[in-house]
Design a protein around this motif. Structure first.
Motif, PDB file in Angstrom:
ATOM      1  N   ASN A   5       0.869  -1.174   0.000  1.00 49.07           N
ATOM      2  CA  ASN A   5       0.000   0.000   0.000  1.00 49.07           C
ATOM      3  C   ASN A   5       0.904   1.221   0.000  1.00 49.07           C
ATOM      4  O   ASN A   5       1.701   1.406   0.923  1.00 49.07           O
ATOM      5  CB  ASN A   5      -0.900  -0.013   1.242  1.00 49.07           C
ATOM      6  N   THR A   6       0.828   2.043  -1.015  1.00 47.40           N
ATOM      7  CA  THR A   6       1.794   3.131  -1.176  1.00 47.40           C
ATOM      8  C   THR A   6       1.610   4.257  -0.163  1.00 47.40           C
ATOM      9  O   THR A   6       2.468   5.127  -0.044  1.00 47.40           O
ATOM     10  CB  THR A   6       1.718   3.726  -2.598  1.00 47.40           C
ATOM     11  N   THR A   7       0.519   4.233   0.573  1.00 43.60           N
ATOM     12  CA  THR A   7       0.292   5.237   1.618  1.00 43.60           C
ATOM     13  C   THR A   7       0.742   4.732   2.984  1.00 43.60           C
ATOM     14  O   THR A   7       1.478   5.404   3.701  1.00 43.60           O
ATOM     15  CB  THR A   7      -1.189   5.633   1.682  1.00 43.60           C
ATOM     16  N   THR A   8       0.320   3.514   3.322  1.00 46.52           N
ATOM     17  CA  THR A   8       0.640   2.964   4.651  1.00 46.52           C
ATOM     18  C   THR A   8       1.967   2.213   4.668  1.00 46.52           C
ATOM     19  O   THR A   8       2.516   1.942   5.740  1.00 46.52           O
ATOM     20  CB  THR A   8      -0.466   2.007   5.099  1.00 46.52           C
ATOM     21  N   ILE A  19      -6.976  -8.152  -8.256  1.00 47.39           N
ATOM     22  CA  ILE A  19      -5.728  -7.406  -8.142  1.00 47.39           C
ATOM     23  C   ILE A  19      -5.957  -5.971  -8.624  1.00 47.39           C
ATOM     24  O   ILE A  19      -6.380  -5.755  -9.757  1.00 47.39           O
ATOM     25  CB  ILE A  19      -4.610  -8.071  -8.965  1.00 47.39           C
ATOM     26  N   PRO A  20      -5.677  -4.976  -7.781  1.00 49.76           N
ATOM     27  CA  PRO A  20      -5.906  -3.576  -8.180  1.00 49.76           C
ATOM     28  C   PRO A  20      -4.779  -3.061  -9.077  1.00 49.76           C
ATOM     29  O   PRO A  20      -3.724  -3.699  -9.195  1.00 49.76           O
ATOM     30  CB  PRO A  20      -5.908  -2.848  -6.834  1.00 49.76           C
ATOM     31  N   PRO A  21      -4.967  -1.922  -9.724  1.00 50.45           N
ATOM     32  CA  PRO A  21      -3.880  -1.330 -10.523  1.00 50.45           C
ATOM     33  C   PRO A  21      -2.655  -1.072  -9.636  1.00 50.45           C
ATOM     34  O   PRO A  21      -2.793  -0.666  -8.484  1.00 50.45           O
ATOM     35  CB  PRO A  21      -4.497  -0.018 -11.028  1.00 50.45           C
ATOM     36  N   TYR A  22      -1.466  -1.311 -10.181  1.00 49.51           N
ATOM     37  CA  TYR A  22      -0.252  -1.172  -9.384  1.00 49.51           C
ATOM     38  C   TYR A  22       0.922  -0.734 -10.245  1.00 49.51           C
ATOM     39  O   TYR A  22       0.952  -0.943 -11.458  1.00 49.51           O
ATOM     40  CB  TYR A  22       0.094  -2.501  -8.695  1.00 49.51           C
ATOM     41  N   ALA A  23       1.895  -0.110  -9.587  1.00 47.95           N
ATOM     42  CA  ALA A  23       3.194   0.172 -10.195  1.00 47.95           C
ATOM     43  C   ALA A  23       4.128  -0.976  -9.834  1.00 47.95           C
ATOM     44  O   ALA A  23       3.911  -1.677  -8.836  1.00 47.95           O
ATOM     45  CB  ALA A  23       3.747   1.491  -9.678  1.00 47.95           C
ATOM     46  N   ILE A  24       5.142  -1.176 -10.632  1.00 52.28           N
ATOM     47  CA  ILE A  24       6.088  -2.259 -10.352  1.00 52.28           C
ATOM     48  C   ILE A  24       7.509  -1.717 -10.487  1.00 52.28           C
ATOM     49  O   ILE A  24       7.773  -0.841 -11.325  1.00 52.28           O
ATOM     50  CB  ILE A  24       5.847  -3.442 -11.313  1.00 52.28           C
ATOM     51  N   LEU A  25       8.407  -2.218  -9.657  1.00 53.40           N
ATOM     52  CA  LEU A  25       9.784  -1.717  -9.648  1.00 53.40           C
ATOM     53  C   LEU A  25      10.731  -2.686 -10.340  1.00 53.40           C
ATOM     54  O   LEU A  25      10.664  -3.901 -10.127  1.00 53.40           O
ATOM     55  CB  LEU A  25      10.260  -1.503  -8.203  1.00 53.40           C
ATOM     56  N   SER A  26      11.615  -2.138 -11.153  1.00 52.90           N
ATOM     57  CA  SER A  26      12.719  -2.900 -11.731  1.00 52.90           C
ATOM     58  C   SER A  26      14.011  -2.293 -11.210  1.00 52.90           C
ATOM     59  O   SER A  26      14.204  -1.074 -11.292  1.00 52.90           O
ATOM     60  CB  SER A  26      12.680  -2.828 -13.259  1.00 52.90           C
ATOM     61  N   HIS A  27      14.893  -3.131 -10.701  1.00 48.61           N
ATOM     62  CA  HIS A  27      16.122  -2.619 -10.082  1.00 48.61           C
ATOM     63  C   HIS A  27      17.140  -3.738  -9.970  1.00 48.61           C
ATOM     64  O   HIS A  27      16.819  -4.909 -10.210  1.00 48.61           O
ATOM     65  CB  HIS A  27      15.809  -2.063  -8.680  1.00 48.61           C
ATOM     66  N   ARG A  28      18.344  -3.376  -9.607  1.00 49.07           N
ATOM     67  CA  ARG A  28      19.371  -4.375  -9.305  1.00 49.07           C
ATOM     68  C   ARG A  28      19.369  -4.630  -7.810  1.00 49.07           C
ATOM     69  O   ARG A  28      19.312  -3.703  -7.009  1.00 49.07           O
ATOM     70  CB  ARG A  28      20.767  -3.890  -9.704  1.00 49.07           C
ATOM     71  N   TRP A  29      19.418  -5.896  -7.440  1.00 49.27           N
ATOM     72  CA  TRP A  29      19.535  -6.226  -6.025  1.00 49.27           C
ATOM     73  C   TRP A  29      20.919  -5.813  -5.533  1.00 49.27           C
ATOM     74  O   TRP A  29      21.930  -6.075  -6.190  1.00 49.27           O
ATOM     75  CB  TRP A  29      19.358  -7.724  -5.808  1.00 49.27           C
ATOM     76  N   GLU A  59       2.015   9.730  -6.661  1.00 46.84           N
ATOM     77  CA  GLU A  59       1.945  10.887  -7.558  1.00 46.84           C
ATOM     78  C   GLU A  59       1.291  10.513  -8.888  1.00 46.84           C
ATOM     79  O   GLU A  59       0.647  11.354  -9.527  1.00 46.84           O
ATOM     80  CB  GLU A  59       3.350  11.445  -7.799  1.00 46.84           C
ATOM     81  N   ASP A  60       1.462   9.268  -9.287  1.00 52.08           N
ATOM     82  CA  ASP A  60       0.867   8.794 -10.527  1.00 52.08           C
ATOM     83  C   ASP A  60      -0.543   8.245 -10.308  1.00 52.08           C
ATOM     84  O   ASP A  60      -1.130   7.644 -11.216  1.00 52.08           O
ATOM     85  CB  ASP A  60       1.747   7.703 -11.154  1.00 52.08           C
ATOM     86  N   GLY A  61      -1.066   8.429  -9.106  1.00 55.49           N
ATOM     87  CA  GLY A  61      -2.438   8.019  -8.815  1.00 55.49           C
ATOM     88  C   GLY A  61      -2.617   6.548  -8.544  1.00 55.49           C
ATOM     89  O   GLY A  61      -3.735   6.021  -8.670  1.00 55.49           O
ATOM     90  N   LEU A  62      -1.551   5.860  -8.149  1.00 53.33           N
ATOM     91  CA  LEU A  62      -1.615   4.421  -7.903  1.00 53.33           C
ATOM     92  C   LEU A  62      -1.503   4.126  -6.411  1.00 53.33           C
ATOM     93  O   LEU A  62      -0.586   4.593  -5.749  1.00 53.33           O
ATOM     94  CB  LEU A  62      -0.504   3.703  -8.667  1.00 53.33           C
ATOM     95  N   LYS A  63      -2.423   3.337  -5.919  1.00 55.65           N
ATOM     96  CA  LYS A  63      -2.488   3.030  -4.487  1.00 55.65           C
ATOM     97  C   LYS A  63      -1.548   1.899  -4.096  1.00 55.65           C
ATOM     98  O   LYS A  63      -1.223   1.733  -2.921  1.00 55.65           O
ATOM     99  CB  LYS A  63      -3.921   2.673  -4.096  1.00 55.65           C
ATOM    100  N   TYR A  64      -1.093   1.130  -5.100  1.00 53.66           N
ATOM    101  CA  TYR A  64      -0.287  -0.048  -4.780  1.00 53.66           C
ATOM    102  C   TYR A  64       0.978  -0.129  -5.641  1.00 53.66           C
ATOM    103  O   TYR A  64       1.031   0.411  -6.748  1.00 53.66           O
ATOM    104  CB  TYR A  64      -1.110  -1.322  -4.967  1.00 53.66           C
ATOM    105  N   ALA A  65       1.962  -0.827  -5.098  1.00 51.27           N
ATOM    106  CA  ALA A  65       3.217  -1.063  -5.819  1.00 51.27           C
ATOM    107  C   ALA A  65       3.706  -2.468  -5.509  1.00 51.27           C
ATOM    108  O   ALA A  65       3.380  -3.032  -4.445  1.00 51.27           O
ATOM    109  CB  ALA A  65       4.275  -0.035  -5.421  1.00 51.27           C
ATOM    110  N   TRP A  66       4.471  -3.023  -6.428  1.00 52.28           N
ATOM    111  CA  TRP A  66       5.057  -4.358  -6.224  1.00 52.28           C
ATOM    112  C   TRP A  66       6.562  -4.253  -6.377  1.00 52.28           C
ATOM    113  O   TRP A  66       7.065  -3.697  -7.365  1.00 52.28           O
ATOM    114  CB  TRP A  66       4.509  -5.348  -7.239  1.00 52.28           C
TER     115      TRP A  66
END
Length: 257
Positions: A5-8, A19-29, A59-66
């Protein structure tokens, strides 16, 4: 699918069509990443990578992220297997993918310097980031300070130069041999991941068996043959080997060009 939850900054679990709309992260461990267990015990307030991702998602209006490091309980072999087999779909279905390049800093650099730093980012050398580059429709690249660099579409010519991928926006049109060539110089920590990270790219599934070593790639080839009649797969040797860094040895490339 477990989401932040991008707020809590708390983890919440959703299934299938719910499954709600979500942003997803790509990165190097990197050395210190917040794990699922860390999230449960301590939260993620002190992680600049996680809080930056969640802030941009809000900021992009998304409540969730993975984020893979903390949304998967890797102590569960069943959950890890499901995640590995679902990862391509999760990146494809995300509203937006944020590619966080921790070795790039754009403040104070001109466009020439930026191009050089972007080109040298180790994000482009990792095995898992190949599918993370190709699967999402929208990717926004960020530097280490979460300053936006540009989108995949905006940076397309430079990314194509860096990766050699000429089908950046329509990878499904590429042959099996071409897709294999995109992965040939990329590295993974575990030998088996060199095969597992390609499953989604070829539309196949198989259970990960860490400890099987080189056999993972042979299993991948067999799975691909089950779903494709593209004979370019035979342009690759079946006995692929990897060096100690998890990279396919340079002499084990395409047999035909």
């Amino acid at each position: 699918m477990r989401l932040i939850n991008t707020t809590t900054l708390q983890l919440e679990e959703y299934f299938d069509r719910k499954i709600p709309p979500y942003a997803i992260l790509s990165h190097r461990w990197e050395e210190e990443e917040v794990t699922f267990q860390d999230m449960i015990a301590e939260g993620a307030a002190n992680s600049f990578k996680i809080t930056g991702c969640c802030q941009r998602a809000r900021e992009d209006g998304l409540k969730y992220a993975w984020i893979d490091t903390c949304c998967i309980d890797k102590s569960s072999s069943a959950e890890l297997s499901e995640a590995i087999n679902s990862m391509f779909k999760w990146y494809k279905n995300a509203e937006v993918c944020y590619a966080y390049l921790s070795d790039v800093l754009i403040n104070g650099f001109d466009s020439t310097s930026l191009s050089s730093m972007f080109r040298r980012s180790r994000w482009f050398t990792r095995g898992w980031t190949l599918q993370e580059l190709l699967a999402p429709h929208t990717i926004i690249f960020f530097d280490i300070t979460w300053t936006e660099i540009g989108t995949k579409l905006q940076l397309r010519p430079l990314i194509e130069q860096i990766t050699g991928i000429t089908h950046l926006l329509n990878f499904n049109r590429a042959s099996i041999a071409q897709k294999m060539s995109w992965a040939a110089e990329r590295v993974t920590t575990r030998v088996e991941d060199q095969a597992y990270c390609l499953m989604g790219l070829f539309g196949v599934n198989m259970p990960p068996l860490y400890g099987e070593g080189d056999n993972a790639f042979r299993r991948l080839q067999l799975e691909i043959l089950e779903v494709s009649d593209d004979e370019s797969i035979f342009a690759w040797k079946e006995d692929l080997l990897w060096d100690t860094a998890g990279r396919m040895q340079s002499n084990l490339t395409l047999l035909q060009r």
